[in-house]
Design a protein around this motif. Sequence first.
Motif, PDB file in Angstrom:
ATOM      1  N   LEU A 137      38.834  31.408  43.838  1.00 42.72           N
ATOM      2  CA  LEU A 137      38.568  32.500  44.761  1.00 42.72           C
ATOM      3  C   LEU A 137      37.567  32.066  45.834  1.00 42.72           C
ATOM      4  N   ASP A 138      36.563  31.393  45.426  1.00 44.17           N
ATOM      5  CA  ASP A 138      35.546  30.938  46.386  1.00 44.17           C
ATOM      6  C   ASP A 138      36.165  29.988  47.404  1.00 44.17           C
TER       7      ASP A 138
ATOM      8  N   LEU B  98      46.499  33.903  52.851  1.00 44.14           N
ATOM      9  CA  LEU B  98      45.399  33.572  51.951  1.00 44.14           C
ATOM     10  C   LEU B  98      44.727  34.832  51.402  1.00 44.14           C
ATOM     11  N   ARG B  99      44.647  35.862  52.199  1.00 42.22           N
ATOM     12  CA  ARG B  99      44.069  37.122  51.736  1.00 42.22           C
ATOM     13  C   ARG B  99      44.935  37.734  50.642  1.00 42.22           C
ATOM     14  N   ASN B 100      46.249  37.665  50.868  1.00 41.76           N
ATOM     15  CA  ASN B 100      47.157  38.187  49.836  1.00 41.76           C
ATOM     16  C   ASN B 100      46.994  37.409  48.520  1.00 41.76           C
ATOM     17  N   GLN B 101      46.830  36.114  48.668  1.00 44.73           N
ATOM     18  CA  GLN B 101      46.644  35.275  47.483  1.00 44.73           C
ATOM     19  C   GLN B 101      45.351  35.646  46.753  1.00 44.73           C
ATOM     20  N   ARG B 102      44.334  35.924  47.519  1.00 44.65           N
ATOM     21  CA  ARG B 102      43.052  36.302  46.927  1.00 44.65           C
ATOM     22  C   ARG B 102      43.146  37.650  46.229  1.00 44.65           C
TER      23      ARG B 102
ATOM     24  N   GLN C  47      45.824  38.820  44.847  1.00 47.54           N
ATOM     25  CA  GLN C  47      46.567  38.600  43.596  1.00 47.54           C
ATOM     26  C   GLN C  47      45.646  38.065  42.495  1.00 47.54           C
ATOM     27  N   ILE C  48      44.806  37.153  42.897  1.00 51.07           N
ATOM     28  CA  ILE C  48      43.896  36.573  41.911  1.00 51.07           C
ATOM     29  C   ILE C  48      42.902  37.610  41.414  1.00 51.07           C
ATOM     30  N   ASN C  49      42.442  38.416  42.308  1.00 52.07           N
ATOM     31  CA  ASN C  49      41.496  39.470  41.893  1.00 52.07           C
ATOM     32  C   ASN C  49      42.158  40.456  40.951  1.00 52.07           C
TER      33      ASN C  49
ATOM     34  N   TYR D 215      42.296  42.509  35.093  1.00 52.13           N
ATOM     35  CA  TYR D 215      42.883  42.946  33.840  1.00 52.13           C
ATOM     36  C   TYR D 215      43.068  41.748  32.902  1.00 52.13           C
ATOM     37  N   ALA D 216      42.822  42.004  31.645  1.00 51.77           N
ATOM     38  CA  ALA D 216      43.096  41.006  30.611  1.00 51.77           C
ATOM     39  C   ALA D 216      44.475  41.248  30.025  1.00 51.77           C
TER      40      ALA D 216
END
Lengths: 327, 169
Positions: A206-207, A238-242, A244-246, A251-252
Motif C-alpha cells: 500500500l505504501d 493505482l487508486r483502484n488497486q489501493r 482493493q487492497i484496503n 476483512y479477514a
Amino acid sequence: MSPDLVTALRAETPAAPHRLRERVAAVTATTPPSRRFTTRRILSFAVPVAAGLSLAAALAVGLNTAIEPNRSGVADEAFRAAPAQDVTTSPAGETADRAKVLPERSPLTAPVPAQRRAQDYRASLTLLVDGTDELSATTQRALRTTRRLGGYVLSVNYSTPEPGDGTAAVRLRIPVSRVQAAIVELSAMGRILAQDTQVSDLQQGLDELTRRIRDLERRAARAQGVERAQLLAQIEALRNQRVQINRQAAYATVNLDLTTHEPKAPAVTPGRIDRALDDAVGILLAELAIAAYALIVASPFILLGLAAFFGNRAYRRHADQRLLERA
Amino acid sequence: MSCMKPVTRSLADAAERHLDDVYRYVLYLTRDPQAAEELTAETFERAVRLWHRFDPARGSERTWLCQIARTAALDHLRAEERRRRREERYSSLAERTQELEAQTLSPWLRQALGSLSAADREVIALRVILDLDPADAGRVLGISPTACTTRLSRALGRLEEKVGTQHVA
C-alpha cells in the motif's frame, strides 16, 4: 518261586577263575582317555550355537533396518521435533509462516491483527459436530454470528450424503478488528479438530502504491494534453488497486469446516526399537517357515527311516530271542 | 542288594567289583566255562572302549556291564549256531562242554539247566544269581520289568519241574 530252589541256585554261584581275574585286571588297568568330541557333546554345543546364530542374524537385520535413514518415521519424527512456528507478518505477496495449532490448544492463541498495518488475515477452523441435526444448527449459528459481527458470507457448501453423516464448508468475511472474537465464538460451536491462521502484511504494498500515485500526480500537474491524460489514467488504476487492497485488509477470511466424521486415530509410527523387533521377528518367522517346509518335505523320508530303524531293532530282538530259545 | 550303589571312580574298580557277576551271567547263558571266560574278558575289553559312554543316571555299572556281556554272548551264540549249521566239531564241542561243566556245577543243576533254553537261563542268572531288580534286568534284556518278571516266573517253573523236590538239599 521256591525259596529252596533260589537258595540252591545261589549256593552254586561259581567265582571267576584266577587267570580270568588277572587278564581282566590287565585289560582295565589303563582306561583310554575320554573322547573330547562325542555325539552328545557336539549336539549340546551345536544346537545352542545354531539357535544363537539364527537369533543373532534376525537381530542384526532388525537393527540394520532400524538404522536405515530412508524411513518415513524418521522424517516424521524430525518434523514433529521442530517447534511450532509463530505467525509473523510478511510483505504483501509472500506467504507467512503458518501457525500449526494443535486441537487441544485454546482458540485465543490465534494471532491478533496489527492495528495500524494492512494485513491479509486468513484463518481456518475444522469442527466436529454430533450428527446432521447439529451440523445444520451449527451452520446456521455460524452464519448468524458472522452477520452479527459485521461480516458476510462468501460461500456455503452443505452436504449430507448419508443419514447422520455430513459436512459443511463455510467461507466467511469478518471485519479484521473482530476476527478474534469471531474465532472464539466459532470454536465453541463444536470440537476443534484443526485450526490454522495465516497473516500476510499488505502495508508495504500500500505504501508503495501511495508513493507512486503521488509521484504521478506531481507529473500530471506539469503535463499537458495526451501525456496528462495518460498519467491520470495510471493514477486512477493505482487508486483502484489501493482500494482493493484496503478492502482485502479490512476483512479477514475465515474458512469454517464442519463435519460429523470422527477422525481416525493417526497411525502410530513405530520407533526404532519397535521396527528392529518387528524385523527380527519377521526373520525368525521366515526361518521357522523354512524349517517347517524342510521338515514337511523330509518327513516321509524321516518316517521311512524311523520305521526301518525300529523295524530292524524289533527284528533283531526277535531273532536274538529265538536264538536264545534254541541255545 | 541294589539299594545302595557306591560310585566307582574307574573301570578297574568296576571290573574288580563286578567280575564275578559278569562271569556267572555269561556262564549261565552259554553253559560253557571256557566260552564264559573268553566272553567275560571280551566284555571288559569292550567296556574299556565304551567307558566314556557310561551314564550313571541311566543305570548301575553292573547293569551296563551285563548289557555289554549279553551283546558279546549273543555274538558268540550266533557264531556257534553258524558253526553248528555247518556241522563242524559239534560232537567234540558237546563233549568238551559236558566235561567242563562237570568241574563247575553240580550234576543236578547241570542236568536241570541243560533242559532250559538260553533265554530261561539268562533271566535266572540276572534275577536270581546276580539279584538284579526287574528294572535293571529288563534293561539288560531289552524288555519291560513286567515282561522280565513273567519270563523269570516261567523259567523257574520249568526249572522246578526238572529239578523236583528230591534234588533240593
